[in-house]
Scaffold this active site. Structure first.
Site, PDB file in Angstrom:
ATOM      1  N   LYS A 185       0.830  -1.197   0.000  1.00  0.00           N
ATOM      2  CA  LYS A 185       0.000   0.000   0.000  1.00  0.00           C
ATOM      3  C   LYS A 185       0.876   1.263   0.000  1.00  0.00           C
ATOM      4  O   LYS A 185       2.105   1.171   0.068  1.00  0.00           O
ATOM      5  CB  LYS A 185      -0.956  -0.028   1.197  1.00  0.00           C
ATOM      6  CG  LYS A 185      -1.982  -1.182   1.133  1.00  0.00           C
ATOM      7  CD  LYS A 185      -2.880  -1.068  -0.048  1.00  0.00           C
ATOM      8  CE  LYS A 185      -4.120  -1.933  -0.112  1.00  0.00           C
ATOM      9  NZ  LYS A 185      -4.223  -3.252   0.419  1.00  0.00           N
TER      10      LYS A 185
HETATM   11  C1  LIG Z   1      -5.487  -4.091   0.837  1.00  0.00           C
HETATM   12  C2  LIG Z   1      -6.976  -4.062   0.765  1.00  0.00           C
HETATM   13  C3  LIG Z   1      -7.786  -4.502   1.832  1.00  0.00           C
HETATM   14  C4  LIG Z   1      -7.264  -5.231   3.025  1.00  0.00           C
HETATM   15  O1  LIG Z   1      -6.224  -4.692   3.695  1.00  0.00           O
HETATM   16  P1  LIG Z   1      -5.186  -5.663   4.461  1.00  0.00           P
HETATM   17  O2  LIG Z   1      -4.410  -4.721   5.289  1.00  0.00           O
HETATM   18  O3  LIG Z   1      -4.383  -6.362   3.426  1.00  0.00           O
HETATM   19  O4  LIG Z   1      -5.992  -6.612   5.295  1.00  0.00           O
HETATM   20  C5  LIG Z   1      -9.159  -4.330   1.723  1.00  0.00           C
HETATM   21  N1  LIG Z   1      -9.710  -3.780   0.633  1.00  0.00           N
HETATM   22  C6  LIG Z   1      -8.982  -3.380  -0.429  1.00  0.00           C
HETATM   23  C7  LIG Z   1      -9.668  -2.758  -1.588  1.00  0.00           C
HETATM   24  C8  LIG Z   1      -7.587  -3.518  -0.403  1.00  0.00           C
HETATM   25  O5  LIG Z   1      -6.863  -3.130  -1.455  1.00  0.00           O
END
Ligand SMILES: *Cc1c(COP(=O)(O)O)cnc(C)c1O
Length: 371
Positions: A185
């Site tokens: 991210k």
């Molecule tokens: C990354 C992501 C999540 C979940 O986040 P995590 O920290 O990996 O659990 C949920 N929704 C979307 C659209 C994502 O890209």
């Protein structure tokens, strides 16, 4: 695949991160009891301009917690977009509610407000808009629908830290917003997330639920409520504090790289890209294109293979929910726009440390395949 030369979404870790993590280690506070967790929460809330931020172990846990906090459960319906990562939807099932999947807009790739309105029934309790690849959803329309029908809005802002809609930060429009700090991210804590809200009561309950249902000051192992162990650790918060300080740098790099992609790809027939929602500024977390096989002269899969051979890391878009084996047996609306985007779409290298030359290499590789 060749060795990766131009990565898609690798983290950007430097000296500041090492310094802060070392400080956390030397302090002896490694777990969630450390002071950096609260500091990270406060800095994060300040950055967004929101009252409360509660750190969580990941974005999926944050979404699960959000649904729990709003009392959503069996018999309830929650509206979600067809084109998203599976972690938007699984938490709806964790709480025993039913995900109602609706189609997305062909330009912004985000949940279509008209499709939301058509899907509302007397069982609908909440909408989870996703700011896909960093591009904010049409929040005026979504908040308008939520008010009209008395629904909750949980923003899946996991990909959208730093994005804005009409000048206001993504994640601050709904009753609750959720962010992710997974390794890919825009900022990372290894794994981690943040739940944000303006509502002091929701924040107070979130702090209890992330910590096994333990009330503040409780020392006798008495728990009034069944909670979770969803806390972030001090070590992770140290990494998060450094990354948050560097966020403006990451955002500037992503914006610049997206601008180069748009300029260089404009004249290649058969290539389109995700458009910013009117009034919004994307953080351009992942710059994403569509390939029209006939016009471009090569299909999505062949193009991806060719780019991989050159060490350029790309990925298909998220597989729409109605195509997911784990959701066989669920009845979903037809979502032809999401399906077409999935058939044609590719995420291009977007890591914030990529250089102008890296982006130009990708653009040239895309040009050389066009007919
Ligand atoms: C990354 C992501 C999540 C979940 O986040 P995590 O920290 O990996 O659990 C949920 N929704 C979307 C659209 C994502 O890209």
């Amino acid at each position: 695949m060749q060795e990766v030369k131009i990565p898609l979404d690798w983290p950007d870790i430097g000296e500041l991160e090492k310094e802060y993590v070392l400080k956390a280690l030397e302090s002896g506070y490694v777990s969630s009891a450390g002071p950096m967790v609260r500091e990270f929460e406060e800095r994060f809330a300040d950055y967004l301009g929101i009252n409360h931020a509660v750190a969580v172990v990941n974005g999926t846990a944050g979404l699960h917690l959000a649904l729990k906090l709003l009392g959503i459960g069996p018999g309830d319906e929650v509206i979600v977009p067809a084109l998203t990562f599976i972690a938007t939807v699984n938490p709806v099932v964790y709480v025993g509610a039913r995900p109602v999947v609706v189609d997305v807009d062909p330009c912004t790739w985000n949940i279509d407000p008209a499709a939301i309105e058509r899907a509302i029934t007397k069982h609908t309790r909440a909408i989870i808009p996703v700011h896909l690849y960093g591009n904010p959803a049409d929040m005026d329309a979504i908040i308008g629908l939520a008010r009209k029908y008395g629904l909750y809005v949980i923003e899946d802002a996991t990909e959208a830290l730093g994005s804005t809609y009409k000048g206001k930060k993504a994640g601050t429009f709904g009753h609750i917003g959720v962010f992710s700090f997974n390794g890919n991210k825009i900022i990372t804590t290894g794994g981690g997330g943040m739940l944000v809200t303006e509502d002091p009561e929701l924040a107070r309950r979130a702090r209890i639920l992330v910590n096994q249902g333990r009330e503040p000051g409780e020392t006798e192992y008495e728990h009034k409520e069944i909670g979770f162990n969803y806390r972030l650790t001090n070590l992770q918060a140290a990494l998060g504090l450094a990354q948050l300080e560097r966020l403006p740098e990451f955002l500037a790099a992503k914006r610049r790289n997206a601008a180069i992609y748009r300029r260089e790809l404009r004249n290649i027939s058969g290539i389109g890209w995700q458009e910013e929602t009117p009034g919004a500024e994307s953080n351009w977390w992942l710059f994403s294109i569509t390939i029209d096989e006939e016009e471009y002269g090569q299909g999505r899969q062949k193009l991806m293979n060719r780019l991989h051979e050159q060490g350029i890391q790309v990925r298909p878009l998220f597989k729409p929910l109605f195509r997911q084996p784990c959701y066989h047996g669920y009845t979903f609306n037809l979502c032809p726009v999401a399906d077409e985007l999935y058939q044609k779409g590719i995420n291009l290298p977007s890591a914030s440390f990529l250089t102008v030359e890296d982006i130009n290499v990708v653009a040239r590789a895309l040009k050389s395949g066009a007919c």
